[in-house]
Design an enzyme around this catalytic site. Structure first.
Site, PDB file in Angstrom:
ATOM      1  N   ASP A  67      31.309 -82.379 -68.273  1.00 32.75           N
ATOM      2  CA  ASP A  67      32.072 -82.719 -66.832  1.00 32.75           C
ATOM      3  C   ASP A  67      33.508 -82.636 -67.169  1.00 32.75           C
ATOM      4  OD1 ASP A  67      32.253 -84.982 -68.728  1.00 32.75           O
ATOM      5  OD2 ASP A  67      30.878 -86.288 -67.449  1.00 32.75           O
ATOM      6  N   ASP A 136      27.124 -98.278 -64.444  1.00 33.41           N
ATOM      7  CA  ASP A 136      26.523 -98.295 -63.180  1.00 33.41           C
ATOM      8  C   ASP A 136      25.248 -97.098 -63.315  1.00 33.41           C
ATOM      9  OD1 ASP A 136      27.741 -95.872 -63.335  1.00 33.41           O
ATOM     10  OD2 ASP A 136      28.842 -95.650 -61.452  1.00 33.41           O
ATOM     11  N   HIS A 138      25.261 -94.080 -64.552  1.00 38.33           N
ATOM     12  CA  HIS A 138      25.540 -92.535 -64.305  1.00 38.33           C
ATOM     13  C   HIS A 138      25.312 -91.734 -65.558  1.00 38.33           C
ATOM     14  CE1 HIS A 138      30.222 -93.283 -65.096  1.00 38.33           C
ATOM     15  NE2 HIS A 138      29.657 -92.871 -66.192  1.00 38.33           N
ATOM     16  N   GLU A 143      27.267 -90.130 -59.924  1.00 37.12           N
ATOM     17  CA  GLU A 143      27.352 -91.629 -59.794  1.00 37.12           C
ATOM     18  C   GLU A 143      26.047 -91.899 -59.054  1.00 37.12           C
ATOM     19  OE1 GLU A 143      29.268 -93.196 -61.492  1.00 37.12           O
ATOM     20  OE2 GLU A 143      31.398 -92.885 -61.029  1.00 37.12           O
TER      21      GLU A 143
HETATM   22  C1  F6R Z   1      31.574 -88.456 -70.113  1.00 36.53           C
HETATM   23  C2  F6R Z   1      30.139 -88.867 -69.297  1.00 36.53           C
HETATM   24  C3  F6R Z   1      30.245 -90.103 -68.914  1.00 36.53           C
HETATM   25  C4  F6R Z   1      30.110 -91.302 -70.000  1.00 36.53           C
HETATM   26  C5  F6R Z   1      30.071 -92.733 -69.504  1.00 36.53           C
HETATM   27  C6  F6R Z   1      30.059 -93.713 -70.823  1.00 36.53           C
HETATM   28  O1  F6R Z   1      31.724 -87.037 -70.425  1.00 36.53           O
HETATM   29  O2  F6R Z   1      29.559 -87.932 -69.159  1.00 36.53           O
HETATM   30  O3  F6R Z   1      28.810 -90.115 -68.290  1.00 36.53           O
HETATM   31  O4  F6R Z   1      29.062 -90.906 -71.149  1.00 36.53           O
HETATM   32  O5  F6R Z   1      30.896 -92.852 -68.460  1.00 36.53           O
HETATM   33  O6  F6R Z   1      31.338 -93.534 -71.287  1.00 36.53           O
HETATM   34  P1  F6R Z   1      31.824 -94.540 -72.526  1.00 36.53           P
HETATM   35  O7  F6R Z   1      30.810 -93.993 -73.629  1.00 36.53           O
HETATM   36  O8  F6R Z   1      33.089 -94.452 -72.863  1.00 36.53           O
HETATM   37  O9  F6R Z   1      31.061 -95.798 -72.383  1.00 36.53           O
END
Ligand code: F6R
Length: 261
Positions: A67, A136, A138, A143
């Site tokens: 992403d 959440d 995702h 989302e």
């Molecule tokens: C980032 C991504 C997100 C993160 C998620 C968890 O490229 O795709 O899905 O993996 O927000 O983030 P952390 O690891 O910082 O808790």
């Protein structure tokens, strides 16, 4: 789906890095899909250690992004392009030529998304996609209520995700972009092996809903239940809400070593 419970984040990082190393030994030009955020850092550190010690040759590996923020200049330190170059591509000794990601600065965002899906397919598809999970539920930045069939497209971050990510922007939520380009859930499911890492008690509820709840767009990570080769690696804290934790422990303890992840 296989669930592996490890003692801590470091053990999770080592386990997944070894799976990536095993893949690169079998297929030196494998396309590794990487996530950003805090969770995957132990994976990148462990893989870098293996490369530097000569335990694996990653010189032909290819890396792709999951992403990207929309509107951040590509050279902004928190653009995911910059993060992946800094945390993965450079430590592994790879060049920018071995790296691909969506263009978050494109004027025509949907064309950039379509181009990225085409580029992934032209590259032969993702061999192993590493995923984190949002509080959440995702994956990528799909989302809650993202279509389970979605392809790469623009998404609006929830307020919770912007709060969670403000720590990368000096704690200032106003600096966190509202929009991202993310591989869709359908795009993610095209990868040959999905490996989700979750650490810390803050992820326990999302992990339990994804692994043991119904497949639902409300919990995007539950889409992993639809994939024939999905591995969920969790530390004890992130596993704390799993009803089947003892079964997962016993299954992994009895797993033949030759199977790998
Ligand atoms: C980032 C991504 C997100 C993160 C998620 C968890 O490229 O795709 O899905 O993996 O927000 O983030 P952390 O690891 O910082 O808790």
């Amino acid at each position: 789906m296989e669930v592996v419970i490890v003692p801590d984040a470091q053990a999770g990082g080592e386990l997944i890095a070894e799976a990536m190393a095993a893949l690169l030994r079998r297929k030196p030009h494998a396309l590794l899909g990487v996530a950003t955020g805090s969770t995957p850092l132990p994976v990148y550190e462990a893989l870098t250690t293996k490369v530097r010690s000569g335990a694996v040759d990653a010189s032909r590996a290819r890396i792709c992004q999951l992403d990207e923020y929309v509107g951040l200049p590509a050279d902004h330190p928190e653009s995911y392009r910059s993060v992946v170059l800094r945390e993965v591509v450079e430590p592994l000794g790879l060049s920018e030529a071995s790296f691909m990601g969506p263009d978050g600065t494109a004027g025509d965002v949907q064309a950039a998304c379509d181009d990225y899906d085409s580029a992934l397919a032209a590259a032969g598809g993702v061999d192993l996609q590493l995923l984190g999970i949002g509080t959440d539920g995702h994956i990528g930045f799909n989302e809650p209520c993202s279509s389970l069939a979605s392809r790469t497209r623009i998404k609006t971050l929830t307020e919770q995700t912007r709060v969670d990510n403000a720590r990368f922007f000096g704690g200032d939520i106003d600096q966190v972009p509202h929009h991202v380009i993310t591989q869709g859930i359908g795009t993610i499911l095209d990868a040959r092996h999905l490996v989700l890492l979750a650490t810390g008690a803050g992820k326990a509820e999302a992990v339990a809903a994804s692994v043991e709840g119904p497949v639902s767009a409300l919990v995007p990570a539950s889409a992993l239940q639809l994939h024939p080769h999905a591995t969920v690696v969790v530390d004890e804290a992130a596993a704390s809400e799993l009803k089947l934790a003892d079964y997962f422990r016993a299954t992994y303890a009895a797993k033949p070593a030759w199977q790998g992840l």
